[in-house]
Scaffold this active site. Structure first.
Site, PDB file in Angstrom:
ATOM      1  N   CYS A 113       0.837  -1.205   0.000  1.00 62.66           N
ATOM      2  CA  CYS A 113       0.000   0.000   0.000  1.00 62.66           C
ATOM      3  C   CYS A 113       0.871   1.255   0.000  1.00 62.66           C
ATOM      4  O   CYS A 113       1.723   1.440   0.865  1.00 62.66           O
ATOM      5  CB  CYS A 113      -0.912  -0.020   1.234  1.00 62.66           C
ATOM      6  SG  CYS A 113      -1.638   1.578   1.598  1.00 62.66           S
ATOM      7  N   CYS A 120       0.689   3.306   3.121  1.00 61.53           N
ATOM      8  CA  CYS A 120       1.454   2.706   4.221  1.00 61.53           C
ATOM      9  C   CYS A 120       2.938   2.991   4.023  1.00 61.53           C
ATOM     10  O   CYS A 120       3.649   3.355   4.960  1.00 61.53           O
ATOM     11  CB  CYS A 120       1.227   1.194   4.286  1.00 61.53           C
ATOM     12  SG  CYS A 120      -0.489   0.721   4.536  1.00 61.53           S
TER      13      CYS A 120
END
Ligand code: SF4
Length: 472
Positions: free
Chosen positions: A392, A395
Site C-alpha cells: 500500500c 502505508c
C-alpha cells in the site's frame, strides 16, 4: 544554442509538439478543484488521483536571455497556457500531465518543472550521470536548486566530482546528511558493514531515506534522474511526472511532485549528451562503474552486464531500491515478494524483502498477538498499532514517520506495533479492528479493551504524538 536544441531532440528521439497542439494538450488537463485522494473503503490497492497544487509561494522564475531554442518552444507553449496552469489557485492532474508530456524532450520537461515550481523544486543529484539534469536545468536559463545526499560512505572520486560540478556550474549543492545519532546507533550495534549480512535497507534508511525525507519536507517538487532502462525489475514503469507515492512535501503526503525528465531516455543517449556538452563526469565511470552509489555497495560491471548488477550485487534484483524510489515497486511485485497466507511470515522477515515498518522499536503482531490485545480489559501499557499492507502506497508513505515515532516512544511506556491486515486477515481486521482502508491506526488505551481509531490522514510524527498524548 542551436546545437543544444539539436542535441536535446536527438536525445529524446521524439519530436516536439507544435505550439498549438501542446497548448491545447496542456490546457485540457487543468482541473478547477484540487483534491488529494482519500483512501478507498475497500482497503485494496487504490488508484490514486494525481491532483496536486503546483507551487506558488515564490515569485515566478524568469528565464534569462540565453534560452536554447527547444526550451523556448517549451516556454512558448507554457506561456500560452502555463500562466493559468501555474496560477496559485490552480491544480493539475498529474496523470494527465504525464500523458501530455509523452512526446516532450527532457529539456522541455525540465523547463516545465522549473517553471511550475520555481524555488520550491530541487534536483536530486547522486554524483553520477544524472549530472545531465543539471545541464538541462542550466539550458533552460531558469534558476534552479540542486541537492545531494552525502551518506558518509561515498567514494572519494564522487566527492571530487561534486566539487567539480559546483565549480563548473557555479552552484552550491545543498548537501544533506544522515542524523549522527542514528548512524552511531546503527554502527555501534551492527558494525560498519551490516548490509552484507542483513540487506541494505536498514543502512539506506538511516543514511539516505531519512535525510531525503527531511529534505523533501521543505519542497513541493523534486527532479530525479531515474530511467526506465536502469532497472527492469523496479523502474520499467516510471512516469515522467507523478505525485510522489512515498514522500511528503511541505503540505504532507500527496503534495509532493516527482519529475523524472529522463525516464524514457536510454543510458547511451545520456552519455552522448554529456560528451557533446562537455559536462564533467565522475572519474569512476572510466573505471567501469556505471550506476554509482556508496563505495561499499557499488562495483564496476563488465561489458554486457546490466548497470544495476553493480549495486547491492549480493541481493535479489527486484529488491534493488534503496527506499528513495520505493514507490516504483508495484503491488504485484511486492505481492510476489511478500505475499503469504496471513502476512505474519513476510512481516517477520522470512521473505520480507519488501516488508515495511522494520525496526526493533515496532512489535510485529501475529494474529494471536492482536487477538490477545483485543481481549485484554486492563493492559499494563497502552499500544499504538498500525494495520497495514506492505504494497500500500499510503502505508509506505507513513513508514518513516511511524518508525521515527516508535523510536521516540521507546521507554515511554507506550508500545508500538504493526499488524499486516491484508490477504486472509482482512475480513477479521474489518470486523474486529475497524479496518476501513490501509493504513488504519489504532490506539489501545490502558484501561479499556476497545481500540480507538486514529481519525486523521495526517500521519506525521507530531500529529500522531498529539493523538497519543490526548488518549494516554
Ligand atoms: Fe548504506 Fe550501502 Fe545504502 Fe550506502 S548504499 S546507505 S552504504 S547500504
Amino acid at each position: 544554442m542551436a546545437s543544444a536544441a539539436a542535441i536535446s531532440s536527438s536525445i529524446s528521439s521524439r519530436s516536439l509538439l507544435s505550439r498549438d497542439s501542446k497548448a491545447a494538450l496542456i490546457a485540457s488537463i487543468r482541473h478547477p478543484e484540487p483534491s488529494i485522494a482519500t483512501p478507498a473503503a475497500s482497503g485494496g490497492p487504490r488508484p490514486r488521483r494525481m491532483l496536486a497544487r503546483p507551487c506558488c509561494a515564490v515569485e515566478p522564475t524568469k528565464r534569462n536571455d540565453s534560452v536554447v531554442p527547444s526550451a523556448a518552444v517549451a516556454g512558448a507553449a507554457n506561456a500560452a497556457v502555463g500562466e493559468e496552469a501555474t496560477a496559485p489557485s490552480a491544480a493539475v492532474d498529474y496523470e494527465e500531465l504525464n500523458k501530455a508530456l509523452e512526446n516532450a524532450s527532457p529539456l522541455e520537461i525540465m523547463d516545465r518543472a522549473l517553471d511550475m515550481f520555481g524555488n520550491e523544486i530541487a534536483i536530486a543529484f547522486s554524483g553520477a550521470e544524472d549530472v545531465a539534469l543539471i545541464e538541462y536545468a542550466k539550458l533552460t536559463g531558469r534558476p534552479f536548486r540542486v541537492f545531494s545526499l552525502d551518506t558518509g560512505r561515498l567514494n572519494p572520486e564522487t566527492y571530487r566530482f561534486f566539487d567539480a560540478v559546483e565549480k563548473h556550474y557555479d552552484i552550491h549543492i545543498e548537501y544533506t546528511f544522515p542524523d549522527a545519532g542514528e548512524v552511531q546507533a546503527l554502527v555501534r550495534s551492527k558494525g560498519l558493514f551490516s548490509f552484507y549480512e542483513d540487506g541494505h535497507q536498514e543502512c539506506c534508511r538511516v543514511r539516505k531515506v531519512r535525510p531525503l525525507r527531511r529534505m523533501l519536507k521543505g519542497l513541493r517538487a523534486w527532479v530525479t534522474g531515474q530511467r526506465k532502462d536502469q532497472s527492469p525489475g523496479t523502474r520499467a514503469n516510471i512516469p515522467l511526472v507523478q505525485v510522489d507515492p512515498v514522500f511528503e512535501g511541505v503540505d504532507g503526503l500527496g503534495s509532493l511532485i516527482k519529475w523524472n525528465p529522463v525516464a524514457d531516455v536510454e543510458g547511451k543517449d545520456i552519455w552522448n549528451f554529456l560528451r557533446t556538452m562537455n559536462v564533467p563526469v565522475n572519474s569512476l565511470h572510466s573505471q567501469g562503474y556505471v550506476s554509482i552509489g556508496c563505495e561499499p555497495c557499488t562495483r564496476p560491471v563488465l561489458p554486457g552486464q546490466h548497470e544495476r548488477e553493480g549495486r547491492w550485487w549480493w541481493e535479489d534484483a527486484t529488491a534493488k531500491e534503496c527506499g528513495l524510489h520505493k514507490g516504483n515497486l508495484k503491488q504485484d511485485e511486492a505481492g510476489k515478494l511478500g505475499a503469504n497466507g496471513n502476512g505474519v511470515a513476510a512481516a517477520n522477515g522470512v521473505d520480507g524483502t519488501v516488508d515495511i515498518f522494520e525496526t526493533q522499536a515496532i512489535v510485529n503482531l501475529s494474529r494471536p498477538g492482536i487477538e490477545n490485545l483485543l481481549k485484554l480489559e486492563k493492559r499494563q501499557e497502552p499500544w499504538l498499532v498500525v494495520l497495514y499492507a506492505p504494497w500500500c502506497r499510503f502505508c509506505q508513505g507513513m513508514e518513516v514517520s511511524y518508525m521515527e515515532l516508535a523510536e521516540k516512544l521507546v521507554g515511554s511506556g507506550i508500545k508500538v506495533g504493526k499488524f499486516r491486515a491484508d490477504g486472509d486477515q482482512k475480513p477479521f481486521a474489518q470486523k474486529e479492528l475497524q479496518l476501513g482502508s490501509f493504513p488504519t491506526i489504532l490506539f489501545f488505551p490502558k484501561n479499556t479493551s476497545r481500540p480507538i481509531k486514529y481519525p486523521s490522514e495526517k500521519r506525521d510524527v507530531d500529529s500522531l504524538l498529539a493523538f497519543i498524548n490526548a488518549l494516554r
